[in-house]
Write a protein that holds these residues in place. Sequence first.
Motif, PDB file in Angstrom:
ATOM      1  N   LEU A 320       0.837  -1.206   0.000  1.00 11.67           N
ATOM      2  CA  LEU A 320       0.000   0.000   0.000  1.00 11.67           C
ATOM      3  C   LEU A 320       0.875   1.260   0.000  1.00 11.67           C
ATOM      4  O   LEU A 320       0.587   2.246  -0.689  1.00 11.67           O
ATOM      5  N   HIS A 321       1.955   1.210   0.769  1.00  6.34           N
ATOM      6  CA  HIS A 321       2.874   2.348   0.884  1.00  6.34           C
ATOM      7  C   HIS A 321       3.492   2.713  -0.476  1.00  6.34           C
ATOM      8  O   HIS A 321       3.414   3.856  -0.930  1.00  6.34           O
ATOM      9  N   GLU A 322       4.073   1.727  -1.134  1.00  6.09           N
ATOM     10  CA  GLU A 322       4.743   2.013  -2.407  1.00  6.09           C
ATOM     11  C   GLU A 322       3.739   2.468  -3.468  1.00  6.09           C
ATOM     12  O   GLU A 322       4.038   3.332  -4.283  1.00  6.09           O
ATOM     13  N   GLY A 324       1.171   4.157  -2.813  1.00  4.45           N
ATOM     14  CA  GLY A 324       0.891   5.550  -2.427  1.00  4.45           C
ATOM     15  C   GLY A 324       1.870   6.506  -3.100  1.00  4.45           C
ATOM     16  O   GLY A 324       1.488   7.532  -3.665  1.00  4.45           O
ATOM     17  N   HIS A 325       3.165   6.152  -3.085  1.00  4.58           N
ATOM     18  CA  HIS A 325       4.151   6.958  -3.828  1.00  4.58           C
ATOM     19  C   HIS A 325       3.800   6.980  -5.313  1.00  4.58           C
ATOM     20  O   HIS A 325       3.906   8.006  -5.986  1.00  4.58           O
ATOM     21  N   ALA A 326       3.404   5.814  -5.816  1.00 10.64           N
ATOM     22  CA  ALA A 326       3.164   5.682  -7.267  1.00 10.64           C
ATOM     23  C   ALA A 326       2.006   6.563  -7.735  1.00 10.64           C
ATOM     24  O   ALA A 326       2.126   7.253  -8.757  1.00 10.64           O
ATOM     25  N   THR A 349       5.466  13.168  -0.252  1.00 12.26           N
ATOM     26  CA  THR A 349       5.202  11.863  -0.868  1.00 12.26           C
ATOM     27  C   THR A 349       5.244  10.770   0.196  1.00 12.26           C
ATOM     28  O   THR A 349       4.459   9.809   0.173  1.00 12.26           O
ATOM     29  N   GLU A 350       6.118  10.928   1.211  1.00 13.05           N
ATOM     30  CA  GLU A 350       6.063   9.988   2.336  1.00 13.05           C
ATOM     31  C   GLU A 350       4.723  10.118   3.055  1.00 13.05           C
ATOM     32  O   GLU A 350       4.144   9.124   3.481  1.00 13.05           O
ATOM     33  N   GLY A 351       4.247  11.352   3.195  1.00 11.41           N
ATOM     34  CA  GLY A 351       2.957  11.554   3.855  1.00 11.41           C
ATOM     35  C   GLY A 351       1.872  10.703   3.201  1.00 11.41           C
ATOM     36  O   GLY A 351       1.120   9.996   3.875  1.00 11.41           O
ATOM     37  N   MET A 352       1.813  10.754   1.856  1.00 13.25           N
ATOM     38  CA  MET A 352       0.820   9.963   1.123  1.00 13.25           C
ATOM     39  C   MET A 352       1.057   8.461   1.316  1.00 13.25           C
ATOM     40  O   MET A 352       0.134   7.692   1.586  1.00 13.25           O
ATOM     41  N   ALA A 353       2.309   8.056   1.174  1.00 11.55           N
ATOM     42  CA  ALA A 353       2.634   6.630   1.280  1.00 11.55           C
ATOM     43  C   ALA A 353       2.345   6.111   2.697  1.00 11.55           C
ATOM     44  O   ALA A 353       1.818   5.010   2.871  1.00 11.55           O
ATOM     45  N   LEU A 354       2.680   6.914   3.691  1.00 14.45           N
ATOM     46  CA  LEU A 354       2.494   6.478   5.077  1.00 14.45           C
ATOM     47  C   LEU A 354       1.018   6.367   5.433  1.00 14.45           C
ATOM     48  O   LEU A 354       0.594   5.426   6.100  1.00 14.45           O
TER      49      LEU A 354
HETATM   50 ZN   LIG Z   1       8.297   5.670   1.281  1.00 18.86          ZN
END
Ligand SMILES: [Zn+2]
Length: 523
Positions: A320-322, A324-326, A349-354
């Motif tokens: 899900l995290h990766e 999110g970056h994508a 972008t970490e915010g979205m992925a996290l």
């Molecule tokens: Zn990340």
Amino acid sequence: MEKHPFVEFLNHFVPQVARKFKQLNQAMWILETTGSDDAADLKGSLDAEYRFLFNDAATYKQLQQWEKELTDPLLKRQADILVRTFKPNQISKKILEEMAQKEATLAQSYGNFRPELDGKKVSENDIRDILKNENNVARRKKAWEASKEIGRELAPQILALVKLRNDSAKNLGYSDYFQMQLDLQEVDAPWLLKTLDDLSQKSDKAYASALDEIENSLSHRFGVKKEELGPWAWTEPFSQEDPLDTRELDALVSGVDLSKAGLDFYRRMGIDVKPILDRSDMYERPGKNQHAFCIHIDREGDVRTLNNVKESIKWLETVLHELGHAIYELGFEKNLPWLLKEPPHMIPTEGMALIAGRQAYLSEPLKNLVNSPQKELLQKAEKSLKRRQLIFSRWVLVMTAFESELYRNPDQNLNALWWRLVEKYQKIKAPAHREHQFDWATKYHIGLAPVYYFSYLLGEMFASAIQEALAKECGASALATEKAGQFLQKRLFSPGNRMSWSELVKHVTGHPLTPDAWIKEFS
Ligand SMILES: [Zn+2]
């Protein structure tokens, strides 16, 4: 109106950068998915060629001038980005090469070192297995100590690099490399330290109580007093992960197709991630990078993720995290100039992925993800998320405070400093006789991903702030709705690097970044 010469410069310069960028990423993808020596050589030389594009002193000077005189916001922002990319490359080619060489050697030492345990060479995974499964405290202690052996070999190499990095920063007018890196990343140093301090104080009680729960449980498990637990009681060498309930939670994903769970999850947000999954490399293979990442090869839509999916809750979170970056990378406004088709910093972008990764632990979304009615386990997962956040926040505080001191004064007793910070933030007592060890040098990021770790915690803070904004804007706390998908697309993804990360945070949430939402959610 006459065209500004900067526009002509861009027309000529950007295509060269874009071409090299794509070649470099293609080489990196081959390297990470195969581990081949040829790909490593190719990536190394493309890396140098790419950096060399930003080395010319006259161009740097001209860009600084243009940046001052430009008024069009998009052009000005592009000039600003270029100035900050050129700046760290304005040191002699000799120093640049020496640094690259030393980093490569360090990376190799890091990758090849295997400590000995009972006369046998062991890997990082062997040590983790022992720390996960062994109940004999003496054996745990030995394994933990073995995991720290690498520090003795790496410390002198890291210190040589710290010195070179500081020299280069001083040449460019900074007091040290830590200060330079923050400035180039548009992060205000006093603000950062004050914000982390604020978060630390406001979550201190919650952390103490989580730690109490952990220590009670571990002391029961190992049959020793709490005071005798030591850092080897945790399930990995740095006490940065939640040591409780992990195996039990993995039962929740047993038999679940994690790629499909990801596909369905993002479909509920109105986003189709099938093309991303089709290009991705999802499963373990010899020679392949053992971790996970997302890469946008060409800034034209070729977005891929690399995973090593196993049936565990951790890998559900990671998929899900990766992704999110994508989806962030695919969400930039179509007609943005090439230079602005990137997040302004890793924080957003970490915010979205996290925020996406957290769904793997929140009972409502988790129930949908794994299609499981096991209420008790779902609640346990949610409690684990809270502990994980508190534990990891302490770890980031240690790393950030240590790096800031390391670059300010690399000649102090660094292991004493390290344990002072571990005791202060993680509240884990230093074991006896570590004065002449090099425990600080065993963490990969200290040597090879410097002045970067703080972004993970700022990303967590931003993730909580996004969650709060979503609840307000979309009337639901869940992420998996089309309305939430549209909100993120419009506010968070589409601006790309039009504005700084701190402006983007305001643009998305209406407020500057503070720890408040994170504190509310987890402490
Ligand atoms: Zn990340």
